[in-house]
Design an enzyme around this catalytic site. Sequence first.
Site, PDB file in Angstrom:
ATOM      1  N   ARG A   3       0.775  -1.100  -0.118  1.00 28.50           N
ATOM      2  CA  ARG A   3       0.092  -0.338   0.139  1.00 28.50           C
ATOM      3  C   ARG A   3       0.939   0.967  -0.005  1.00 28.50           C
ATOM      4  O   ARG A   3       1.542   1.514   1.019  1.00 28.50           O
ATOM      5  CB  ARG A   3      -0.855  -0.155   1.113  1.00 28.50           C
ATOM      6  CG  ARG A   3      -1.993   1.191   1.278  1.00 28.50           C
ATOM      7  CD  ARG A   3      -2.886   1.097   2.670  1.00 28.50           C
ATOM      8  NE  ARG A   3      -3.546   1.900   3.070  1.00 28.50           N
ATOM      9  CZ  ARG A   3      -4.914   2.124   2.422  1.00 28.50           C
ATOM     10  NH1 ARG A   3      -5.257   1.179   1.841  1.00 28.50           N
ATOM     11  NH2 ARG A   3      -5.717   3.039   2.909  1.00 28.50           N
ATOM     12  N   HIS A  37      -6.812   1.331  -7.232  1.00 26.83           N
ATOM     13  CA  HIS A  37      -6.897   0.933  -5.994  1.00 26.83           C
ATOM     14  C   HIS A  37      -7.836  -0.697  -6.222  1.00 26.83           C
ATOM     15  O   HIS A  37      -8.900  -0.902  -6.017  1.00 26.83           O
ATOM     16  CB  HIS A  37      -8.175   1.647  -5.185  1.00 26.83           C
ATOM     17  CG  HIS A  37      -8.275   0.860  -3.446  1.00 26.83           C
ATOM     18  ND1 HIS A  37      -7.515  -0.186  -3.137  1.00 26.83           N
ATOM     19  CD2 HIS A  37      -8.700   1.507  -2.549  1.00 26.83           C
ATOM     20  CE1 HIS A  37      -7.835  -0.347  -1.876  1.00 26.83           C
ATOM     21  NE2 HIS A  37      -8.577   0.853  -1.542  1.00 26.83           N
ATOM     22  N   GLN A  74      -9.823  -3.127  -4.045  1.00 28.42           N
ATOM     23  CA  GLN A  74     -11.132  -2.454  -3.563  1.00 28.42           C
ATOM     24  C   GLN A  74     -12.162  -2.807  -4.860  1.00 28.42           C
ATOM     25  O   GLN A  74     -13.260  -3.172  -4.454  1.00 28.42           O
ATOM     26  CB  GLN A  74     -11.045  -1.091  -3.279  1.00 28.42           C
ATOM     27  CG  GLN A  74     -12.466  -0.708  -2.727  1.00 28.42           C
ATOM     28  CD  GLN A  74     -12.985  -1.022  -1.505  1.00 28.42           C
ATOM     29  OE1 GLN A  74     -12.447  -0.992  -0.698  1.00 28.42           O
ATOM     30  NE2 GLN A  74     -14.180  -1.556  -1.659  1.00 28.42           N
ATOM     31  N   ASP A 124     -16.592   8.705  -3.251  1.00 28.49           N
ATOM     32  CA  ASP A 124     -15.159   8.143  -2.416  1.00 28.49           C
ATOM     33  C   ASP A 124     -14.856   9.643  -1.723  1.00 28.49           C
ATOM     34  O   ASP A 124     -15.458  10.535  -2.082  1.00 28.49           O
ATOM     35  CB  ASP A 124     -13.824   7.738  -3.209  1.00 28.49           C
ATOM     36  CG  ASP A 124     -12.908   7.308  -2.340  1.00 28.49           C
ATOM     37  OD1 ASP A 124     -13.129   7.168  -1.098  1.00 28.49           O
ATOM     38  OD2 ASP A 124     -11.789   7.171  -2.807  1.00 28.49           O
ATOM     39  N   CYS A 137     -16.231   2.993  -0.774  1.00 31.04           N
ATOM     40  CA  CYS A 137     -14.917   2.049  -0.212  1.00 31.04           C
ATOM     41  C   CYS A 137     -14.494   2.463   1.209  1.00 31.04           C
ATOM     42  O   CYS A 137     -13.861   1.619   2.105  1.00 31.04           O
ATOM     43  CB  CYS A 137     -13.768   2.163  -1.025  1.00 31.04           C
ATOM     44  SG  CYS A 137     -12.963   4.035  -0.889  1.00 31.04           S
ATOM     45  N   ARG A 174     -13.600  -7.187   0.879  1.00 22.17           N
ATOM     46  CA  ARG A 174     -12.436  -6.997   0.873  1.00 22.17           C
ATOM     47  C   ARG A 174     -11.754  -8.494   1.155  1.00 22.17           C
ATOM     48  O   ARG A 174     -10.770  -8.831   0.324  1.00 22.17           O
ATOM     49  CB  ARG A 174     -11.940  -6.005   1.278  1.00 22.17           C
ATOM     50  CG  ARG A 174     -12.101  -4.561   1.114  1.00 22.17           C
ATOM     51  CD  ARG A 174     -11.395  -4.140  -0.299  1.00 22.17           C
ATOM     52  NE  ARG A 174     -10.010  -4.265  -0.170  1.00 22.17           N
ATOM     53  CZ  ARG A 174      -9.055  -3.332   0.283  1.00 22.17           C
ATOM     54  NH1 ARG A 174      -9.747  -2.071   0.719  1.00 22.17           N
ATOM     55  NH2 ARG A 174      -8.041  -3.528   0.545  1.00 22.17           N
TER      56      ARG A 174
END
Length: 309
Positions: free
Chosen positions: A101, A128, A131, A224, A264, A292
């Site tokens: 990450r 991402h 996700q 988001d 998310c 996830r």
Amino acid sequence: MTRHFLRDDDLSQAEQTEILNLAIELKKDRFAVRPLAGPQTVAVIFDKSSTRTRVSFAVGIADLGGSPLIISTANSQLGGKETAADTARVLERQVAAIVWRTFAQSGLEEMAAGTTVPVINGLSDEFHPCQLLADLLTIREHRGELAGRTVTFVGDGACNMAQSYLLAGTVAGMHVRIASPAGYAPDPQVVDDARAAALLTGGSVTLFTDPIAAVSEADVVVTDTWVSMGKEEEKALRLDELRDYRVDAALLAHAQPDALFLHCLPADRGYEVTAEVIDGPQSVIWDEAENRLHAQKALLVWLLARTSA
């Protein structure tokens, strides 16, 4: 050949479907497949703070029989004295896979180029993809077939979630709409890549500045946070420039009556989405968060099988 998952279009439509099918099976029986039994170790590296990525990968690796090795770059040589490629060459002799990450996508690409074990993008500034596997799994669970569905992302079209929706959505054969102010449009190269994927799957890409037009008759509405990590100094400006892109009940009413709402997380309630929507009957954010775990487990199983084949 080593397979990596650095961006959403690293998978074909058939491969994406295969992983989602496996995720559905693993959700039914969490311990049915244990390719990491031994236990083998998976390195999970964090340049950024995390809740869902950290928990879902740690739990998922354990479910698969393995041991998660959580590494903070603040306490390692990566990014300091040692390059991503050199770190990868050290890790590959001791771990079965690497999750990172991080910030720049280029670091992930460098790491993947320098190792023989799978490298997974746990989040970058550009994409991402883990996700998105969870999001697609959630949409499938609630609405069935992905191909032909219309999904609208509202807000910062240049953020990693919007760009991953462009790629993953078109790979799945979906009609992807991005609603954002002109100064927040996605990277033109990502748009071109998404349109190329859409030509193969029957999907499409449309960019809007009008959120109402973008949401009209959509099957799925997504947003988001407007202030991602690293953008905190722009908060006041972003809140002003994106205020017309808040997902509230009035905007959601323009979508299909049974449209799903996804986010998310973490959410800045009252900014990009109202509490009425995120806590409302069309919201599936808690299924999305749980997924996830199942999607990433399926991804790990799939990558390990192809890397060892």
